[in-house]
Design a protein around this motif. Structure first.
Motif, PDB file in Angstrom:
ATOM      1  N   GLY A  71       0.832  -1.240   0.042  1.00 34.65           N
ATOM      2  CA  GLY A  71      -0.020   0.216   0.123  1.00 34.65           C
ATOM      3  C   GLY A  71       0.947   1.320   0.110  1.00 34.65           C
ATOM      4  N   TRP A  72       2.103   1.085   0.188  1.00 35.30           N
ATOM      5  CA  TRP A  72       2.948   2.457   0.412  1.00 35.30           C
ATOM      6  C   TRP A  72       3.040   3.084  -1.259  1.00 35.30           C
ATOM      7  CZ3 TRP A  72       3.804   4.572   4.702  1.00 35.30           C
ATOM      8  CH2 TRP A  72       3.757   3.736   5.822  1.00 35.30           C
ATOM      9  N   THR A  73       2.823   4.335  -1.072  1.00 36.07           N
ATOM     10  CA  THR A  73       2.985   4.901  -2.354  1.00 36.07           C
ATOM     11  C   THR A  73       3.321   6.596  -2.183  1.00 36.07           C
ATOM     12  OG1 THR A  73       0.548   5.952  -2.527  1.00 36.07           O
ATOM     13  CG2 THR A  73       1.004   3.995  -3.570  1.00 36.07           C
ATOM     14  N   VAL A 120       9.375  22.745  -2.342  1.00 34.93           N
ATOM     15  CA  VAL A 120       8.661  21.430  -3.136  1.00 34.93           C
ATOM     16  C   VAL A 120       8.952  20.247  -2.024  1.00 34.93           C
ATOM     17  CG1 VAL A 120       9.116  19.598  -4.709  1.00 34.93           C
ATOM     18  CG2 VAL A 120       9.846  22.172  -5.174  1.00 34.93           C
ATOM     19  N   SER A 121       7.654  19.730  -2.010  1.00 41.37           N
ATOM     20  CA  SER A 121       7.755  18.475  -1.088  1.00 41.37           C
ATOM     21  C   SER A 121       6.694  17.344  -1.541  1.00 41.37           C
ATOM     22  CB  SER A 121       6.620  19.194   0.258  1.00 41.37           C
ATOM     23  OG  SER A 121       5.604  19.169  -0.179  1.00 41.37           O
ATOM     24  N   ALA A 122       6.936  16.201  -1.068  1.00 39.74           N
ATOM     25  CA  ALA A 122       6.367  15.054  -1.649  1.00 39.74           C
ATOM     26  C   ALA A 122       6.003  14.344  -0.232  1.00 39.74           C
ATOM     27  CB  ALA A 122       7.027  14.120  -2.226  1.00 39.74           C
ATOM     28  N   THR A 123       4.681  13.634  -0.215  1.00 42.69           N
ATOM     29  CA  THR A 123       4.219  12.868   0.932  1.00 42.69           C
ATOM     30  C   THR A 123       4.143  11.450   0.644  1.00 42.69           C
ATOM     31  OG1 THR A 123       2.798  14.784   1.437  1.00 42.69           O
ATOM     32  CG2 THR A 123       2.110  12.891   2.564  1.00 42.69           C
ATOM     33  N   VAL A 124       4.821  10.560   1.687  1.00 41.79           N
ATOM     34  CA  VAL A 124       4.656   9.241   1.263  1.00 41.79           C
ATOM     35  C   VAL A 124       3.791   8.516   2.377  1.00 41.79           C
ATOM     36  CG1 VAL A 124       5.968   7.105   1.681  1.00 41.79           C
ATOM     37  CG2 VAL A 124       7.143   9.011   0.705  1.00 41.79           C
ATOM     38  N   HIS A 125       2.668   7.859   1.924  1.00 38.08           N
ATOM     39  CA  HIS A 125       1.641   7.282   2.669  1.00 38.08           C
ATOM     40  C   HIS A 125       1.217   5.902   2.281  1.00 38.08           C
ATOM     41  CE1 HIS A 125      -1.893   7.984  -0.102  1.00 38.08           C
ATOM     42  NE2 HIS A 125      -1.010   8.380  -0.699  1.00 38.08           N
ATOM     43  N   ASN A 126       0.536   5.498   3.270  1.00 42.02           N
ATOM     44  CA  ASN A 126      -0.157   4.201   2.813  1.00 42.02           C
ATOM     45  C   ASN A 126      -1.461   4.125   2.557  1.00 42.02           C
ATOM     46  OD1 ASN A 126      -0.906   1.353   3.130  1.00 42.02           O
ATOM     47  ND2 ASN A 126       0.839   0.652   4.157  1.00 42.02           N
ATOM     48  N   SER A 127      -1.872   4.005   1.299  1.00 46.05           N
ATOM     49  CA  SER A 127      -3.164   4.310   0.872  1.00 46.05           C
ATOM     50  C   SER A 127      -4.179   3.390   1.325  1.00 46.05           C
ATOM     51  CB  SER A 127      -3.294   4.365  -0.776  1.00 46.05           C
ATOM     52  OG  SER A 127      -2.750   2.969  -1.240  1.00 46.05           O
ATOM     53  N   GLY A 128      -3.707   1.929   1.630  1.00 42.66           N
ATOM     54  CA  GLY A 128      -4.864   1.065   2.037  1.00 42.66           C
ATOM     55  C   GLY A 128      -4.864   0.820   3.438  1.00 42.66           C
ATOM     56  N   HIS A 129      -3.981   1.369   4.214  1.00 40.60           N
ATOM     57  CA  HIS A 129      -4.013   1.205   5.625  1.00 40.60           C
ATOM     58  C   HIS A 129      -3.489   2.127   6.449  1.00 40.60           C
ATOM     59  CE1 HIS A 129      -4.939  -3.200   4.879  1.00 40.60           C
ATOM     60  NE2 HIS A 129      -4.074  -3.214   4.031  1.00 40.60           N
ATOM     61  N   TYR A 130      -4.157   3.255   6.356  1.00 35.05           N
ATOM     62  CA  TYR A 130      -3.550   4.481   6.660  1.00 35.05           C
ATOM     63  C   TYR A 130      -3.885   4.426   8.228  1.00 35.05           C
ATOM     64  CZ  TYR A 130      -8.269   5.846   6.053  1.00 35.05           C
ATOM     65  OH  TYR A 130      -9.669   5.755   5.778  1.00 35.05           O
ATOM     66  N   GLN A 131      -4.956   3.739   8.702  1.00 39.20           N
ATOM     67  CA  GLN A 131      -5.462   3.887  10.160  1.00 39.20           C
ATOM     68  C   GLN A 131      -4.283   3.050  10.948  1.00 39.20           C
ATOM     69  OE1 GLN A 131      -7.372   2.599   7.776  1.00 39.20           O
ATOM     70  NE2 GLN A 131      -9.328   3.501   7.732  1.00 39.20           N
ATOM     71  N   LEU A 132      -3.653   1.802  10.299  1.00 44.34           N
ATOM     72  CA  LEU A 132      -2.828   1.113  11.067  1.00 44.34           C
ATOM     73  C   LEU A 132      -1.351   1.920  10.903  1.00 44.34           C
ATOM     74  CD1 LEU A 132      -1.908  -1.457  12.114  1.00 44.34           C
ATOM     75  CD2 LEU A 132      -1.455  -2.531   9.897  1.00 44.34           C
ATOM     76  N   THR A 133      -0.984   2.572   9.969  1.00 45.57           N
ATOM     77  CA  THR A 133       0.283   3.365  10.034  1.00 45.57           C
ATOM     78  C   THR A 133       0.165   4.505  11.256  1.00 45.57           C
ATOM     79  OG1 THR A 133       0.313   3.198   7.644  1.00 45.57           O
ATOM     80  CG2 THR A 133       1.668   4.862   8.837  1.00 45.57           C
ATOM     81  N   HIS A 134      -0.951   5.083  11.310  1.00 50.12           N
ATOM     82  CA  HIS A 134      -1.030   6.327  12.359  1.00 50.12           C
ATOM     83  C   HIS A 134      -0.935   5.352  13.969  1.00 50.12           C
ATOM     84  CE1 HIS A 134      -2.660   9.829  14.337  1.00 50.12           C
ATOM     85  NE2 HIS A 134      -3.325   9.046  15.113  1.00 50.12           N
ATOM     86  N   LEU A 135      -1.625   4.220  13.940  1.00 54.98           N
ATOM     87  CA  LEU A 135      -1.359   3.602  15.291  1.00 54.98           C
ATOM     88  C   LEU A 135      -0.045   3.047  15.465  1.00 54.98           C
ATOM     89  CD1 LEU A 135      -4.604   1.214  15.733  1.00 54.98           C
ATOM     90  CD2 LEU A 135      -2.878   1.552  17.490  1.00 54.98           C
ATOM     91  N   LEU A 136       0.820   2.535  14.614  1.00 55.87           N
ATOM     92  CA  LEU A 136       1.949   2.313  14.625  1.00 55.87           C
ATOM     93  C   LEU A 136       3.027   3.318  15.074  1.00 55.87           C
ATOM     94  CD1 LEU A 136       2.502  -0.281  11.756  1.00 55.87           C
ATOM     95  CD2 LEU A 136       2.227  -0.726  14.066  1.00 55.87           C
ATOM     96  N   GLU A 137       2.505   4.454  14.453  1.00 55.65           N
ATOM     97  CA  GLU A 137       3.428   5.684  14.771  1.00 55.65           C
ATOM     98  C   GLU A 137       3.117   6.365  15.945  1.00 55.65           C
ATOM     99  OE1 GLU A 137       2.929   8.441  11.554  1.00 55.65           O
ATOM    100  OE2 GLU A 137       4.221   7.152  10.005  1.00 55.65           O
ATOM    101  N   LYS A 138       1.837   6.413  16.384  1.00 49.83           N
ATOM    102  CA  LYS A 138       1.202   7.155  17.580  1.00 49.83           C
ATOM    103  C   LYS A 138       0.971   6.457  18.914  1.00 49.83           C
ATOM    104  CE  LYS A 138       1.210  10.850  14.917  1.00 49.83           C
ATOM    105  NZ  LYS A 138       2.315  11.883  14.798  1.00 49.83           N
TER     106      LYS A 138
END
Length: 83
Positions: A50-52, A64-82
């Protein structure tokens, strides 16, 4: 002024390519960072795929900036980080 405009255009193009390259490297590193087995709730393979990288953005100050995120499991990513 023509020379400065040409330099500005070349510099902007170089910076955008560098941001895209670093973003792609970050996505690859994140995809390879987790084990291949399955977890309690989701398969890591599904999570890793899911990482894009979002399209690069330029603000009013020409940053100039770019954002890397997990499109399918963004809730899990937030949980793992926070936690």
């Amino acid at each position: 002024m023509d020379i400065l405009d040409a330099y500005k255009d070349a510099t902007e193009e170089t910076v955008q390519k560098a941001v895209k390259k670093v973003g792609d490297e970050c996505v690859q590193e994140l995809k390879n960072a987790h084990p291949e087995g399955s977890g309690k709730y989701h398969s890591w393979k599904e999570y890793n795929s899911g990482w894009t990288i979002m399209q690069t953005k330029r603000d009013k100050r020409e940053h100039v900036s770019a954002t890397v995120h997990n499109s399918g499991h963004y809730q899990l990513t937030h949980l793992l980080e926070k936690g």
